[in-house]
Write an enzyme that holds these catalytic residues in place. Sequence first.
Site, PDB file in Angstrom:
ATOM      1  N   GLU A   1       1.986 -10.695   4.393  1.00 10.73           N
ATOM      2  CA  GLU A   1       2.516  -9.335   4.594  1.00 10.73           C
ATOM      3  C   GLU A   1       3.182  -9.242   5.968  1.00 10.73           C
ATOM      4  O   GLU A   1       2.888  -8.340   6.769  1.00 10.73           O
ATOM      5  CB  GLU A   1       1.428  -8.276   4.376  1.00 10.73           C
ATOM      6  CG  GLU A   1       0.923  -8.284   2.942  1.00 10.73           C
ATOM      7  CD  GLU A   1       0.165  -7.028   2.491  1.00 10.73           C
ATOM      8  OE1 GLU A   1      -0.139  -6.173   3.329  1.00 10.73           O
ATOM      9  OE2 GLU A   1      -0.093  -6.915   1.269  1.00 10.73           O
TER      10      GLU A   1
ATOM     11  N   GLU B   1      -1.676 -11.277  -4.358  1.00 11.95           N
ATOM     12  CA  GLU B   1      -2.560 -10.103  -4.296  1.00 11.95           C
ATOM     13  C   GLU B   1      -2.158  -9.138  -5.403  1.00 11.95           C
ATOM     14  O   GLU B   1      -0.990  -8.705  -5.461  1.00 11.95           O
ATOM     15  CB  GLU B   1      -2.482  -9.407  -2.935  1.00 11.95           C
ATOM     16  CG  GLU B   1      -3.104 -10.235  -1.820  1.00 11.95           C
ATOM     17  CD  GLU B   1      -3.192  -9.513  -0.490  1.00 11.95           C
ATOM     18  OE1 GLU B   1      -3.289  -8.265  -0.481  1.00 11.95           O
ATOM     19  OE2 GLU B   1      -3.151 -10.204   0.538  1.00 11.95           O
TER      20      GLU B   1
HETATM   21  O1  AHR Z   1      -6.556  -7.106  -0.168  1.00 22.06           O
HETATM   22  C1  AHR Z   1      -6.634  -6.166   0.861  1.00 22.06           C
HETATM   23  C2  AHR Z   1      -5.410  -6.174   1.756  1.00 22.06           C
HETATM   24  O2  AHR Z   1      -4.300  -5.742   1.037  1.00 22.06           O
HETATM   25  C3  AHR Z   1      -4.975  -7.503   2.299  1.00 22.06           C
HETATM   26  O3  AHR Z   1      -5.672  -7.874   3.440  1.00 22.06           O
HETATM   27  C4  AHR Z   1      -3.532  -7.269   2.624  1.00 22.06           C
HETATM   28  O4  AHR Z   1      -2.766  -8.446   2.552  1.00 22.06           O
HETATM   29  C5  AHR Z   1      -3.121  -6.212   1.623  1.00 22.06           C
HETATM   30  O5  AHR Z   1      -2.478  -5.161   2.237  1.00 22.06           O
END
Ligand code: AHR
Length: 524
Positions: free
Chosen positions: A203, A325
Amino acid sequence: MQTMTTLLRGAIGTAALLTLPYVHGQSSPSMTDIQIDANTVEAHVHPEIYGHFAEHLGRCIYGGIWVGEDSDIPNTNGIRNDVVQALRDLDIPVLRWPGGCFADEYHWRDGIGPREERPAMINTHWGGVTENNHFGTHEFMELCEQLDTDAYVAGNLGSGTIQEMMNWVEYMTSDADSPMANLRRENGRDEPWDVQYFGVGNESWGCGGSMRPEYYADVYRRYNTFVKDYGDHIYRIACGANGDDLNWTDVMMDRAGRNMDGLSLHYYTLPTGNWGDKGPATGFGEDAWMSTLNNALRMDEILTNHSAVMDKYDPDKKVGLIVDEWGVWTNVEPGTNPGFLYQQNSLRDALVAALHFNIFHKHADRVRMANIAQTVNVLQAMLLTDGPKMVKTPTYWVFEMYKVHQDEDLLGLELDSPEYEHNGQSIPQVSATATRNPETGVIHVSLVNTSPEQATKIAAKLEGFEGKTVKNGRILTADAIDAHNTFDDPEHVQPKPFSAVTLEDHELALTLPAKSIVVLELHP
Ligand code: AHR
């Protein structure tokens, strides 16, 4: 959706209707037609689509996985045995660690050597708690060995140096007589580990450094240059887009597409679609059921759009789309630390997981890996723990039922689904996928019924398949849309055998109950 009322009105007239009570949840089944083409293999379902993600966040690592060697909770080298056994039963192909946002503030050298001498740090992203670094590289690699899974290590590009990242890779994977390999040996590990995947930033548009894609593309190229292959090639994953951000993908593919093996993508399903109030994990009604499933289905469109951008630069699909994710993100459980992201997990989440897998299969020509967030006690978890207790969530059971699809060939499938409508929104009532085991010829068919009340009669024609036997059918459903497992009632939602299926004259026929997931095995 055709209701009991409309159907009866047609059959027996309005006067008679008045004497009949409406029975909630018992409307007549709709009809669904499916064509499965066993002559067409559309893609290979990479097992890594069934990957996982464990971050130093809340009680995922500490308490959920790591309890320490002196704990009363049964463990092997500090890692809880119950959790390892449950996860081994899922055939986890790959595990991502240590973050997430945590990765870009993690300094790996703090997590090696004698534990009592490791420096502490503050986990600024997740609750501001003190991280004692007791779970570090050796402990993660031990976990991967216990799980028999590949390692996906996320490097620190946001706040770490290039040398730090370079040294970590050397520490983990070099077999030479080199400073970092020798440091690893001093810490008790002679052999290098296999690190199959390495993330170069997480991110980076947000918690990983708030960069613009033009800037990150250059920084990525620079850091990536120093991620060396000491043994087998390490698959390098660049930070990709947030949801719909096609420009990020475009810039990255244009400027760094030749320097990466994979490009990530993050998309979370929020029940309300609103980060300020995401909605509860349980205790919701049909509005939230519908909006959650509707938001989950957006993954299909998001993958289609990013794939189209990637195709412009990479028509041979060499760069994998890595959805590292995904999952349902609700409000935290009342009374828990908001920074720990602890949420319950219901039948609704199980359907979200199954819908995602059907979508990932459809995009398997581009989607090379996906990692649900997260493994234990965080977001859409497989497992919840409370001290020595552990419970498997409905989502766990979807991973367990769907694992049969790993490493199989995706077959052509056309679906004519009725719509499930509610509150002015409409989504397909049925989602389906079919894969074939290339060695045994067995076909696995998975079906999801999104309607909370209406069953549907499935008629699936199979072309190019002569089998007549359906075995090991299983169903996941429950009495309520927010049904879930608790420490007091851990088996409330779990799969049951499902055998009301026929396979005759190349046609598979069954009634798919409301709010259910069914997985079937068709034998040649
Ligand atoms: O999964 C929780 C968070 O969500 C992670 O740390 C981040 O990469 C995303 O914003």
